[in-house]
Design an enzyme around this catalytic site. Structure first.
Site, PDB file in Angstrom:
ATOM      1  N   GLU B  50       0.822  -1.213   0.000  1.00  0.00           N
ATOM      2  CA  GLU B  50       0.000   0.000   0.000  1.00  0.00           C
ATOM      3  C   GLU B  50       0.857   1.265   0.000  1.00  0.00           C
ATOM      4  OE1 GLU B  50      -0.575  -2.616   1.901  1.00  0.00           O
ATOM      5  OE2 GLU B  50      -2.658  -3.210   1.642  1.00  0.00           O
ATOM      6  N   PHE B 112     -12.035  -7.634  12.986  1.00  0.00           N
ATOM      7  CA  PHE B 112     -10.899  -8.070  12.179  1.00  0.00           C
ATOM      8  C   PHE B 112     -10.552  -6.988  11.153  1.00  0.00           C
ATOM      9  CE2 PHE B 112      -9.334 -10.291   8.319  1.00  0.00           C
ATOM     10  CZ  PHE B 112      -8.119 -10.703   8.841  1.00  0.00           C
ATOM     11  N   GLN B 113      -9.286  -6.671  11.084  1.00  0.00           N
ATOM     12  CA  GLN B 113      -8.759  -5.641  10.178  1.00  0.00           C
ATOM     13  C   GLN B 113      -9.414  -4.273  10.404  1.00  0.00           C
ATOM     14  OE1 GLN B 113      -8.547  -7.189   6.104  1.00  0.00           O
ATOM     15  NE2 GLN B 113      -6.499  -7.951   6.589  1.00  0.00           N
ATOM     16  N   LYS B 162     -17.567  -1.049   4.726  1.00  0.00           N
ATOM     17  CA  LYS B 162     -17.936  -1.999   3.677  1.00  0.00           C
ATOM     18  C   LYS B 162     -19.436  -1.974   3.382  1.00  0.00           C
ATOM     19  CE  LYS B 162     -17.104  -6.648   2.008  1.00  0.00           C
ATOM     20  NZ  LYS B 162     -16.526  -7.969   2.251  1.00  0.00           N
ATOM     21  N   MET B 478      24.217   9.003   3.940  1.00  0.00           N
ATOM     22  CA  MET B 478      24.051  10.261   4.663  1.00  0.00           C
ATOM     23  C   MET B 478      24.192  10.032   6.171  1.00  0.00           C
ATOM     24  SD  MET B 478      23.806  13.396   3.996  1.00  0.00           S
ATOM     25  CE  MET B 478      22.920  13.985   2.553  1.00  0.00           C
TER      26      MET B 478
END
Lengths: 165, 564
Positions: B50, B112-113, B162, B478
């Site tokens: 993502e 969940f999630q 959803k 760096m």
């Protein structure tokens, strides 16, 4: 310097956390913050008390303005305004002190709103300084609990807060 | 006609002119993916993470000037997107991220999630929404695009449960109808302040333009270049502003700040008027703030009022869109009265040329070990300066900024504000899709590339001919440089010499891998990469202990530069 800032916001979920989050994320001071829906319930009014140098206050005002649900930001400190705070003080008061508690309450134009044989709850409204003064007198008598609302404020005069810049 | 929430999302995106979105499916967004599957007009690019989707949308936005769009699922999908949002937020990139959320009745139940996406992303977005009613969906999406693209651009997140994607509602396009009473960015600069600024520019003996990413976001490069040329003043760009004026323009004195040029930083230190345009006085630019531009009056043009007088006190603030302000400044500086009264800038240029003569970016390319700067210069030379360059973060980023001269805006993609390693490769994906015909080069390090290396699969899937140049010094360069300067060479955990074989890794993904160990191999490798039709990883083994110069140590003033 201490500043009283009036913020009109859309009354939608999460606005308070956007405002509070702004202060915590940017390290601004926050002395008190009160919020409640007003009018038709579509907007909420937040009164914020904060302190800082002029440049910090300028940033606070700008950053508040930048939040999308914020409709109007007014620094009331610049002009005459009325500020009020509500405090409830529970004093443990038996026999000889009971009259003293009520006398002090009377001096501050406050009143007892609950009484038991061993305690009073005193309700005080007014400026933060007045509340401090009252509390300082009550503490030696046996204060067991204090709650305060933080300040709500409004500009003096006929105009709305939004008319004053 | 009633549409499902998912169909409303797709229809809204198409109505808003979106052609390409970047995303990764998951349970909470399956309805949306099903609607996308049925709608052929919307191109969906499947990234492998993502974060990659967000950076790709970001790269797409930077190159196209349009709003970048990403779609991620709930919970881990959304939390993986946070770095991409924060990157876009810091660099003011217009972006809309749609995230799936667990069904409304389950919100708050640790389902969940489930993640409090609106809460988590609040400080990494310009604004965010949780959609609670399918009837609000089209309006909210329209608002999200409006907020993302106007004022100071930024990412907006729309979290959609959803069940909302399955519920139905009548669809009506809200295009051009956005009304948010509390959101009215100031676009038109104050006329009086603009006049005052022009007067200040006219009277300055040592004026300097200091311009940032805002010029590019506002598509105001042409106006800026014209203004600088008429005034005849030197101009320096921030890291984000590179390309706002052609790097080859004699007025351009290079980038300023921590790794800016000597002439740019000395000019800031000595100028009597600093005209800051679309730049925000970042600490990497100002160095020690109390000694920044000590002799100058400051004009600051910015669309975001909070940027003005945040770090540096400004004498003439102008809140407004850069293009709008510059368009209104131009006629005034073109007037005869302006030129007649303007003092000669010759003595000022004489000073600047003396600083320039130091040639602060000079380096020596010896026979044995390849210098990173040499690689970048060759990339520039062989691509004729026409490529889009996306970088990661670190030494290679600074060398690319210093040595790849950008002649045009929207060709330089870098995570300036957040400094996100792993940005370069996915950003290049977005760039290539936004401008398919153009050569896109990712300049990266062996550390950075490994942060989002999985996007190689995305590149292969969509046959994107991106050329990846790894400036491989076997160190987090760096970090190593700072450890050398400030930690007495205690190279704590900056050694990256254990690394994959990048040639085999390229081949494993189905790309071409090339390696250059020696200076003489650099040019043939680049030529071969450019001649190869598909994606190529070029592994340039460079000097392990080279440093980026010049450098202003953190907390020092700009005139206290360390030169090589």
């Amino acid at each position: 310097m201490r500043h009283v800032i009036s913020v009109l916001v859309e009354n939608e979920a999460g606005v308070l956390s956007r405002v509070a989050g702004l202060f915590s994320a940017r390290g601004f001071n926050i002395d008190s913050l009160t919020v409640a829906p007003v009018g038709d319930g579509e907007t909420s009014h937040i009164t914020l008390v904060t302190f800082g140098e002029d440049n910090i206050i300028e940033q606070i005002l700008k950053q508040l303005n930048k939040l999308i649900p914020v409709i109007q930001v007014t620094d009331l400190t610049d002009g005459p305004h009325v500020g009020r705070e509500l405090m409830l003080v529970k004093v443990s008061a038996e026999r000889d002190v009971r009259a003293e508690v009520l006398r002090i309450a009377d001096i501050f134009r406050s009143r007892a709103v609950d009484a038991t044989p061993t305690s009073f709850i005193v309700e005080v409204t007014g400026s933060s300084e007045k509340l401090d003064a009252c509390l300082n007198l009550l503490i030696p008598l046996g204060v067991t609990e204090v709650v305060r609302t933080g300040q709500v404020a409004m500009a003096r005069g006929a105009g709305k807060g939004s008319d004053r810049k | 006609m009633e549409l499902t929430g998912s169909e409303i999302i797709v229809r809204s995106l198409l109505d808003l002119g979106v052609k390409t979105i970047f995303g990764y499916p998951g349970g909470a967004v399956l309805n949306i993916y099903d609607a996308i599957f049925k709608e052929k007009k919307l191109e969906h690019i499947l990234t492998r993470h993502e974060q990659g989707a967000l950076h790709a949308a970001d790269g797409y936005a930077r190159v196209s000037g349009e709003v970048g769009v990403a779609l991620v699922t709930s919970g881990p999908g959304a939390t993986n997107a946070v770095t991409g949002l924060a990157t876009a937020y810091m660099d003011s990139i217009p972006m809309v991220c749609i995230s799936g959320q667990v069904p409304s009745p389950m919100i708050g139940n640790d389902a969940f999630q489930e993640a409090d996406t609106v809460g988590i992303t609040r400080s990494a977005t310009k604004h965010n929404y949780l959609v609670k009613d399918v009837n609000d969906l089209a309006r909210i999406l329209q608002e999200a695009f409006h907020i993302a693209a106007t004022g100071r651009p930024g990412p907006v997140l729309v979290d959609i449960p959803k069940d909302i994607t399955a519920a139905t509602a009548p669809y009506k396009t809200h295009r051009g109808e956005v009304k948010i009473r509390s959101y009215k960015p100031t676009v038109k600069g104050h006329t009086g302040q603009i006049r005052r600024a022009v007067k200040m520019i006219r009277n300055a003996k040592r004026p300097l333009f200091y311009t940032g990413g805002g010029v590019i976001l506002s598509n105001a490069s042409t106006e800026l270049t014209e203004l600088a040329r008429i005034v005849g003043a030197p101009i320096t760009n921030t890291l984000m502003g590179l390309g706002a004026i052609p790097a080859s323009d004699p007025l351009f004195v290079g980038m300023l700040g921590m790794h800016g040029t000597y002439e740019a930083n000395m000019a800031v230190h000595r100028c009597d008027l600093l005209v800051a345009i679309g730049a925000r006085f970042d600490d990497r630019v100002t160095g020690k703030i109390s000694e920044f531009a000590p002799e100058a009056d400051i004009i600051h043009v910015d669309v975001d009022p909070t940027s003005i007088s945040k770090n540096v006190t400004v004498d003439c603030p102008i809140v407004g869109d850069i293009k709008n302000v510059l368009e209104r400044m131009l006629p005034e500086v073109k007037e005869a009265a302006f030129k007649e009264k303007q003092p000669s800038l010759e003595p000022w240029w004489k000073e600047i040329e003396e600083w320039r003569a130091k040639d602060c970016l000079a380096y020596t390319q010896k026979k044995g070990t390849t210098e990173a700067q040499f690689v970048i210069q060759k990339l520039h030379e062989l691509s004729e300066g026409r490529a889009i360059v996306a970088t990661d973060v670190g030494q290679h980023q600074m060398w690319a900024a210093q040595f790849y001269g950008f002649e045009k805006p929207r060709r330089w993609l870098t995570s300036g504000g957040l400094g996100t390693m792993g940005y370069g490769l996915p950003a290049a994906i977005g760039a290539q899709l936004a401008d398919p015909g153009r050569l896109v080069i990712t300049v990266t390090g062996e550390g950075s590339i490994q942060m989002n290396i999985q996007e190689m699969a995305t590149i292969l899937q969509y046959r994107l001919p991106i050329k990846i140049a790894i400036i491989n010094n076997g160190f987090l360069g760096m970090v190593r440089q700072w450890q050398e300067f400030f930690y007495e060479r205690r190279y704590a955990e900056s050694d990256m010499s254990v690394q994959p074989d990048f040639i085999k890794l390229a081949e494993a993904y189905g790309a071409v891998g090339l390696k250059a160990d020696r200076p003489r191999e650099v040019e043939p490798v680049i030529r071969e990469a450019f001649d190869t039709p598909g994606p190529v990883i070029m592994d340039f083994r460079v000097n392990r202990e080279a440093n980026v110069y010049p450098m202003v140590p953190a907390g020092a003033a700009l005139n206290e530069m360390i030169l090589l």
